[in-house]
Design an enzyme around this catalytic site. Structure first.
Site, PDB file in Angstrom:
ATOM      1  CG  ASN A  67      -2.060   0.998   1.086  1.00  0.00           C
ATOM      2  OD1 ASN A  67      -2.590   1.192  -0.018  1.00  0.00           O
ATOM      3  ND2 ASN A  67      -2.422   1.662   2.163  1.00  0.00           N
ATOM      4  CB  SER A 120      -6.684   1.658  15.899  1.00  0.00           C
ATOM      5  OG  SER A 120      -7.806   2.402  15.502  1.00  0.00           O
ATOM      6  CE1 TYR A 174      -6.533  -1.666  10.769  1.00  0.00           C
ATOM      7  CE2 TYR A 174      -8.242  -0.384  11.858  1.00  0.00           C
ATOM      8  CZ  TYR A 174      -6.913  -0.568  11.526  1.00  0.00           C
ATOM      9  OH  TYR A 174      -5.972   0.320  11.974  1.00  0.00           O
ATOM     10  CE  LYS A 195      -3.981  -1.838  13.451  1.00  0.00           C
ATOM     11  NZ  LYS A 195      -2.541  -1.880  13.171  1.00  0.00           N
ATOM     12  CG  ASN A 230     -11.986   3.401   2.539  1.00  0.00           C
ATOM     13  OD1 ASN A 230     -12.935   3.121   1.813  1.00  0.00           O
ATOM     14  ND2 ASN A 230     -10.835   2.742   2.494  1.00  0.00           N
TER      15      ASN A 230
HETATM   16  P1  NAD Z   1      -0.335   2.643   5.259  1.00  0.00           P
HETATM   17  O1  NAD Z   1      -1.114   1.616   4.520  1.00  0.00           O
HETATM   18  O2  NAD Z   1      -0.066   3.938   4.591  1.00  0.00           O
HETATM   19  O3  NAD Z   1       1.064   2.029   5.732  1.00  0.00           O
HETATM   20  C1  NAD Z   1       1.221   0.673   6.042  1.00  0.00           C
HETATM   21  C2  NAD Z   1       2.451   0.177   5.293  1.00  0.00           C
HETATM   22  O4  NAD Z   1       2.661  -1.192   5.618  1.00  0.00           O
HETATM   23  C3  NAD Z   1       2.308   0.269   3.770  1.00  0.00           C
HETATM   24  O5  NAD Z   1       3.442   0.920   3.237  1.00  0.00           O
HETATM   25  C4  NAD Z   1       2.223  -1.186   3.319  1.00  0.00           C
HETATM   26  O6  NAD Z   1       2.799  -1.382   2.040  1.00  0.00           O
HETATM   27  C5  NAD Z   1       2.995  -1.898   4.420  1.00  0.00           C
HETATM   28  N1  NAD Z   1       2.589  -3.294   4.637  1.00  0.00           N
HETATM   29  C6  NAD Z   1       1.332  -3.801   4.753  1.00  0.00           C
HETATM   30  N2  NAD Z   1       1.394  -5.133   4.948  1.00  0.00           N
HETATM   31  C7  NAD Z   1       2.702  -5.474   4.963  1.00  0.00           C
HETATM   32  C8  NAD Z   1       3.392  -6.705   5.123  1.00  0.00           C
HETATM   33  N3  NAD Z   1       2.737  -7.850   5.295  1.00  0.00           N
HETATM   34  N4  NAD Z   1       4.739  -6.694   5.090  1.00  0.00           N
HETATM   35  C9  NAD Z   1       5.417  -5.538   4.887  1.00  0.00           C
HETATM   36  N5  NAD Z   1       4.828  -4.348   4.722  1.00  0.00           N
HETATM   37  C10 NAD Z   1       3.475  -4.320   4.758  1.00  0.00           C
HETATM   38  O7  NAD Z   1      -1.077   2.882   6.655  1.00  0.00           O
HETATM   39  P2  NAD Z   1      -0.846   4.021   7.750  1.00  0.00           P
HETATM   40  O8  NAD Z   1      -2.011   4.930   7.716  1.00  0.00           O
HETATM   41  O9  NAD Z   1       0.518   4.566   7.652  1.00  0.00           O
HETATM   42  O10 NAD Z   1      -0.999   3.138   9.065  1.00  0.00           O
HETATM   43  C11 NAD Z   1       0.121   2.550   9.690  1.00  0.00           C
HETATM   44  C12 NAD Z   1      -0.351   1.679  10.829  1.00  0.00           C
HETATM   45  O11 NAD Z   1      -1.125   2.463  11.739  1.00  0.00           O
HETATM   46  C13 NAD Z   1      -1.256   0.520  10.402  1.00  0.00           C
HETATM   47  O12 NAD Z   1      -0.947  -0.598  11.198  1.00  0.00           O
HETATM   48  C14 NAD Z   1      -2.638   1.027  10.711  1.00  0.00           C
HETATM   49  O13 NAD Z   1      -3.532  -0.017  10.965  1.00  0.00           O
HETATM   50  C15 NAD Z   1      -2.383   1.857  11.953  1.00  0.00           C
HETATM   51  N6  NAD Z   1      -3.389   2.904  12.166  1.00  0.00           N
HETATM   52  C16 NAD Z   1      -3.651   3.784  11.149  1.00  0.00           C
HETATM   53  C17 NAD Z   1      -4.613   4.775  11.347  1.00  0.00           C
HETATM   54  C18 NAD Z   1      -4.975   5.721  10.240  1.00  0.00           C
HETATM   55  O14 NAD Z   1      -6.045   6.323  10.299  1.00  0.00           O
HETATM   56  N7  NAD Z   1      -4.132   5.926   9.241  1.00  0.00           N
HETATM   57  C19 NAD Z   1      -5.285   4.867  12.572  1.00  0.00           C
HETATM   58  C20 NAD Z   1      -4.976   3.947  13.579  1.00  0.00           C
HETATM   59  C21 NAD Z   1      -4.013   2.968  13.361  1.00  0.00           C
HETATM   60  C1  WQD Z   2     -14.381  10.410  10.190  1.00  0.00           C
HETATM   61  C2  WQD Z   2     -15.786  11.014  10.231  1.00  0.00           C
HETATM   62  C3  WQD Z   2     -17.446   9.645   9.187  1.00  0.00           C
HETATM   63  C4  WQD Z   2     -15.831   9.939   5.123  1.00  0.00           C
HETATM   64  C5  WQD Z   2     -11.337   5.221  10.693  1.00  0.00           C
HETATM   65  C6  WQD Z   2     -11.208   3.825  11.210  1.00  0.00           C
HETATM   66  C7  WQD Z   2     -10.359   3.812  12.431  1.00  0.00           C
HETATM   67  C8  WQD Z   2      -9.021   4.514  12.189  1.00  0.00           C
HETATM   68  C9  WQD Z   2      -9.178   5.839  11.523  1.00  0.00           C
HETATM   69  C10 WQD Z   2      -7.350   2.916  11.674  1.00  0.00           C
HETATM   70  C11 WQD Z   2     -16.881  10.013  10.555  1.00  0.00           C
HETATM   71  C12 WQD Z   2     -17.276  10.938   8.431  1.00  0.00           C
HETATM   72  C13 WQD Z   2     -16.043  10.067   6.483  1.00  0.00           C
HETATM   73  C14 WQD Z   2     -16.751  10.554   4.230  1.00  0.00           C
HETATM   74  C15 WQD Z   2     -17.990  11.387   6.115  1.00  0.00           C
HETATM   75  N1  WQD Z   2      -8.184   3.773  11.312  1.00  0.00           N
HETATM   76  N2  WQD Z   2     -17.098  10.774   6.973  1.00  0.00           N
HETATM   77  N3  WQD Z   2     -17.793  11.277   4.766  1.00  0.00           N
HETATM   78  O1  WQD Z   2     -14.285   6.287  10.865  1.00  0.00           O
HETATM   79  O2  WQD Z   2     -13.313   7.842  12.618  1.00  0.00           O
HETATM   80  O3  WQD Z   2     -11.935   6.040  11.689  1.00  0.00           O
HETATM   81  O4  WQD Z   2     -10.041   5.733  10.389  1.00  0.00           O
HETATM   82  O5  WQD Z   2      -7.213   2.408  12.745  1.00  0.00           O
HETATM   83  O6  WQD Z   2     -10.195   2.477  12.792  1.00  0.00           O
HETATM   84  O7  WQD Z   2     -12.508   3.324  11.525  1.00  0.00           O
HETATM   85  O8  WQD Z   2     -12.453   7.950  10.259  1.00  0.00           O
HETATM   86  O9  WQD Z   2     -12.052   9.498   8.405  1.00  0.00           O
HETATM   87  O10 WQD Z   2     -13.420   7.411   7.982  1.00  0.00           O
HETATM   88  O11 WQD Z   2     -14.395   9.253   9.343  1.00  0.00           O
HETATM   89  O12 WQD Z   2     -18.952  12.048   6.555  1.00  0.00           O
HETATM   90  O13 WQD Z   2     -16.646  10.458   3.007  1.00  0.00           O
HETATM   91  O14 WQD Z   2     -16.083  11.499   8.910  1.00  0.00           O
HETATM   92  O15 WQD Z   2     -18.797   9.260   9.209  1.00  0.00           O
HETATM   93  O16 WQD Z   2     -17.846  10.697  11.315  1.00  0.00           O
HETATM   94  P1  WQD Z   2     -13.140   7.012  11.394  1.00  0.00           P
HETATM   95  P2  WQD Z   2     -13.030   8.509   8.901  1.00  0.00           P
END
Ligand code: NAD
Ligand code: WQD
Length: 338
Positions: A35, A124, A149, A153, A198
């Site tokens: 990704n 998360s 998902y 976590k 998303n």
């Molecule tokens: P991202 O997808 O941009 O980064 C994840 C990276 O991991 C990518 O570069 C992908 O290529 C790599 N990857 C996935 N599976 C792999 C594997 N099996 N081996 C090696 N590399 C692999 O995501 P991000 O937003 O930077 O999120 C990073 C971490 O934080 C994730 O674990 C995600 O679940 C967690 N997280 C993200 C958010 C968010 O909203 N972005 C919120 C809470 C937690």
């Molecule tokens: C934020 C707010 C939506 C899109 C998700 C994962 C969470 C974490 C972070 C990894 C909400 C609203 C969204 C749109 C909208 N990821 N919305 N129109 O749902 O809080 O969290 O990302 O761990 O696990 O669930 O984040 O940015 O999707 O939504 O109105 O097109 O925006 O309903 O209220 P969320 P989000």
């Protein structure tokens, strides 16, 4: 002494590589580009000002991991690698359990083989589930999650706590992120989702550049100040800085410790839309749509434990988050594809 950063080419990982190098750490990056793109690595190295070692490797590939541990002197791992799309996880739960849970188990096994027992893990706010009131605190019950998902976590948190109970040499910091947005202030790296986003902020920025016609606001009848969902948005560079503090902590402690990384402030969907319009000068057309399945009304953190124990506090406000998201998107309308 180096810190291995799995998923270091992704959104949060790339920003963390830069903050870790700035703080004086040697880092090694691992990613399988599932990704992310090589261009993200190139720009991250450019901003870090050095040729950070990189391994194209999957965390489920034990032999590939062993090679890294043999060739590099790794003291701790920041573990970002994983799949993160909530909707996709409902369609493909086995892929999520395999990659996130299975991958973490293989990674921990290889770490233990090499006597490396310190990890900072990307958890998360989703682990708090549906039933806890905000502000969310680390000692509230977890596990009432709404999708595979989130369950990965929660399960990984429990596995890592068990590992720490079984062997007192392990030190694990579980970081519960709230909603990361924003980008590096250079505008060179940022979030580059595949397909239609998303998450709210990348959707807003793609509307702003004209790639998408309008934002759907998922529900305006929640019990919040304007009826739209409230979240704790945090600048990705503040989040990255939290990892530096978490590594410092992991190197000096043992056992498992949990921290929220958020600002403690809640903004509604429409608050964020208006803040973005102000920061960018671009109007965001939107339409109210039905609620999205699995969403909750309000989710924000109590971040005081991270401030008290790690000495970390988010410094950037929502205007900066919007400004930096916009600088990244407007300067890179096709993300890392040139
Ligand atoms: P991202 O997808 O941009 O980064 C994840 C990276 O991991 C990518 O570069 C992908 O290529 C790599 N990857 C996935 N599976 C792999 C594997 N099996 N081996 C090696 N590399 C692999 O995501 P991000 O937003 O930077 O999120 C990073 C971490 O934080 C994730 O674990 C995600 O679940 C967690 N997280 C993200 C958010 C968010 O909203 N972005 C919120 C809470 C937690
Ligand atoms: C934020 C707010 C939506 C899109 C998700 C994962 C969470 C974490 C972070 C990894 C909400 C609203 C969204 C749109 C909208 N990821 N919305 N129109 O749902 O809080 O969290 O990302 O761990 O696990 O669930 O984040 O940015 O999707 O939504 O109105 O097109 O925006 O309903 O209220 P969320 P989000």
């Amino acid at each position: 002494m180096a810190i291995l950063i799995t998923g270091g080419c992704g959104y949060i990982g790339s920003h963390t590589v830069i903050e870790m190098v700035k703080a004086g750490y040697d880092v090694v990056i691992l990613d399988n580009f599932y990704n992310s793109k090589p261009e993200a690595l190139r720009r991250t190295r450019e901003l870090a000002g050095r040729d950070v070692p990189f391994y194209e490797c999957d965390i489920r590939d034990a032999e590939g991991l062993r090679r890294i541990f043999r060739e590099q002197s790794i003291d701790a791992v920041i573990h970002f690698a994983g799949l993160k799309a909530v909707g996709e996880s409902v369609q493909k739960p086995l892929a999520y359990y395999d990659n996130n849970v299975g991958g973490t188990v293989v990674l921990c096994q290889v770490m233990a083989e090499f006597g490396c027992k310190r990890m900072v893990f990307s958890s998360s706010a989703t682990v708090y589930g549906m039933n806890n009131p905000s502000p969310l605190k680390e000692d509230m019950p977890t596990g009432a999650v709404t999708n595979p998902y989130g369950r990965t976590k929660y399960i990984i948190e429990e596995i890592l706590k068990d590992v720490c109970v079984s062997d007192k040499d392990w030190s694990v910091v579980l970081l519960r992120y709230f909603n990361p947005i924003g980008a590096h202030e250079s505008g060179r790296i940022g979030e580059d989702p595949n397909g239609i986003p998303n998450n709210l902020m990348p959707y807003i920025t793609q509307v702003a550049i004209g790639k998408l016609p309008r934002l759907s606001v998922y529900g305006d009848d929640y019990d919040t100040h304007d009826g739209t969902g409230v979240r704790d948005y945090i600048h990705v560079v503040d989040l990255a800085a939290g990892h530096v503090k978490a590594v410092d902590y992991a190197l000096g402690h043992s056992g498992a410790e949990v921290f929220n990384l958020g600002t403690g402030n809640g903004y509604s969907v429409l608050d964020l839309v208006h803040a973005f319009e102000k920061a960018s000068g671009v109007a965001i057309p939107y339409a109210i749509a039905p609620r999205r399945a699995g969403d909750i009304a309000t989710c924000y953190s109590d971040p005081s434990k991270a401030e008290r124990v790690l000495g970390w506090k988010a410094a950037r406000g929502v205007d900066e988050m919007c400004r930096d998201s916009w600088r990244w998107q407007s300067g890179n309308p096709r993300g890392y594809d040139q």
